[in-house]
Motif scaffolding. Sequence first.
Motif, short mmCIF file in Angstrom:
data_model
loop_
_atom_site.label_atom_id
_atom_site.label_comp_id
_atom_site.label_asym_id
_atom_site.label_seq_id
_atom_site.Cartn_x
_atom_site.Cartn_y
_atom_site.Cartn_z
N SER A 76 -3.68 19.08 -14.41
CA SER A 76 -3.95 17.64 -14.28
C SER A 76 -2.75 16.77 -14.62
O SER A 76 -2.58 15.70 -14.04
N GLY A 77 -1.89 17.21 -15.51
CA GLY A 77 -0.72 16.44 -15.89
C GLY A 77 0.53 16.73 -15.09
O GLY A 77 1.59 16.13 -15.33
N PHE A 78 0.43 17.63 -14.11
CA PHE A 78 1.61 17.96 -13.31
C PHE A 78 2.02 16.78 -12.44
O PHE A 78 1.19 16.20 -11.73
N ASP A 79 3.31 16.44 -12.47
CA ASP A 79 3.82 15.40 -11.59
C ASP A 79 4.41 16.04 -10.34
O ASP A 79 4.42 17.28 -10.20
N ALA A 80 4.88 15.21 -9.41
CA ALA A 80 5.41 15.70 -8.13
C ALA A 80 6.57 16.66 -8.32
O ALA A 80 6.67 17.66 -7.60
N ALA A 81 7.44 16.39 -9.29
CA ALA A 81 8.59 17.27 -9.53
C ALA A 81 8.14 18.66 -9.98
O ALA A 81 8.67 19.68 -9.51
N LYS A 82 7.17 18.71 -10.88
CA LYS A 82 6.64 20.00 -11.36
C LYS A 82 5.99 20.77 -10.21
O LYS A 82 6.20 21.98 -10.05
N ILE A 83 5.23 20.06 -9.39
CA ILE A 83 4.56 20.71 -8.26
C ILE A 83 5.58 21.21 -7.25
O ILE A 83 5.45 22.33 -6.74
N ASP A 84 6.61 20.44 -6.98
CA ASP A 84 7.68 20.88 -6.06
C ASP A 84 8.37 22.13 -6.58
O ASP A 84 8.66 23.05 -5.81
N THR A 85 8.63 22.17 -7.88
CA THR A 85 9.26 23.34 -8.49
C THR A 85 8.38 24.57 -8.34
O THR A 85 8.86 25.65 -7.96
N LEU A 86 7.08 24.41 -8.62
CA LEU A 86 6.15 25.54 -8.49
C LEU A 86 6.00 25.98 -7.04
O LEU A 86 5.92 27.18 -6.76
N ASP A 87 5.97 25.02 -6.12
CA ASP A 87 5.85 25.36 -4.71
C ASP A 87 7.07 26.15 -4.23
O ASP A 87 6.94 27.12 -3.49
N LYS A 88 8.26 25.73 -4.66
CA LYS A 88 9.48 26.47 -4.30
C LYS A 88 9.44 27.88 -4.89
O LYS A 88 9.76 28.86 -4.21
N GLN A 89 9.01 27.99 -6.14
CA GLN A 89 8.88 29.31 -6.77
C GLN A 89 7.92 30.18 -5.98
O GLN A 89 8.21 31.35 -5.70
N TRP A 90 6.78 29.62 -5.58
CA TRP A 90 5.78 30.36 -4.81
C TRP A 90 6.36 30.85 -3.49
O TRP A 90 6.20 32.01 -3.12
N ALA A 119 -7.71 20.21 -7.79
CA ALA A 119 -7.67 18.77 -7.47
C ALA A 119 -6.31 18.33 -6.94
O ALA A 119 -6.23 17.37 -6.17
N LYS A 120 -5.25 19.01 -7.32
CA LYS A 120 -3.90 18.68 -6.85
C LYS A 120 -3.59 19.35 -5.51
O LYS A 120 -2.57 19.04 -4.89
N GLY A 121 -4.42 20.30 -5.09
CA GLY A 121 -4.16 21.05 -3.87
C GLY A 121 -3.40 22.33 -4.12
O GLY A 121 -2.87 22.94 -3.18
N LEU A 122 -3.34 22.77 -5.36
CA LEU A 122 -2.64 24.01 -5.72
C LEU A 122 -3.60 25.19 -5.63
O LEU A 122 -4.79 25.06 -5.95
N ASN A 123 -3.09 26.33 -5.21
CA ASN A 123 -3.92 27.53 -5.06
C ASN A 123 -4.53 27.95 -6.41
O ASN A 123 -3.82 28.06 -7.40
N VAL A 124 -5.83 28.18 -6.38
CA VAL A 124 -6.54 28.69 -7.56
C VAL A 124 -6.84 30.17 -7.37
O VAL A 124 -6.71 30.97 -8.28
N GLY A 125 -7.27 30.54 -6.16
CA GLY A 125 -7.58 31.92 -5.82
C GLY A 125 -7.42 32.10 -4.33
O GLY A 125 -7.51 31.13 -3.57
N LEU A 126 -7.19 33.35 -3.90
CA LEU A 126 -6.96 33.61 -2.48
C LEU A 126 -7.25 35.06 -2.12
O LEU A 126 -7.13 35.95 -2.94
#
Length: 190
Positions: free
Chosen positions: A59-73, A116-123
């Motif tokens: 819930s506290g992740f900002d756009a920069a944190k999400i971008d970093t995680l998306d690149k890592q993924w 809620a942020k659109g990040l993968n929870v399970g797949l």
Amino acid sequence: MKKMLNGLAVLTLTMAFALPAAANDFEPQIKEFYNSTVKAWLTDPAVIEAIKAQNGETSGFDAAKIDTLDKQWRDEAKAGSGPLVDKVSANPLSAWLKAKKEEAGGKIAEAFVMDAKGLNVGLSDLTSDYMQGDEGKHQKTYGSGGDALFIDEVEFDESSGAFQSQMSATISDGGKPIGAITIGVNVEKL
């Protein structure tokens, strides 16, 4: 001659799926599959609790944190493994989705749940990216409220080798949207 006829049948089927359509011709069958199978998943405690737990973390992740995680993924997905990919791929919700995919007898090409942020929870299968929040599958469901259902156009999915349409729906808890689910429906199996 038989080989030629088989080749023509495959070509005809391919062309039928490849031709653009104003709407998804499989929408009635996809809606029926949603109502008969997938809709019940939206209230399953395994799904609800996994999303709520991850929403608490992200819930506290900002756009920069999400971008970093998306690149890592993306890097880990290309490699086939890594801490973030493995954390999501090996969690109980992913095992649950893999079982649901197996039970569907080929009708599901892929299934994944987003927070809620659109990040993968399970797949059930590895996605190319971690962040789905900038795509219609999340924006037209979670972003639209409680009972939203979005059925995308039919496309050929190279990873599954099948024509599929992504069906996405909002997941709510007590009437409040908490995440979304996307199911890649193999339209050839409907």
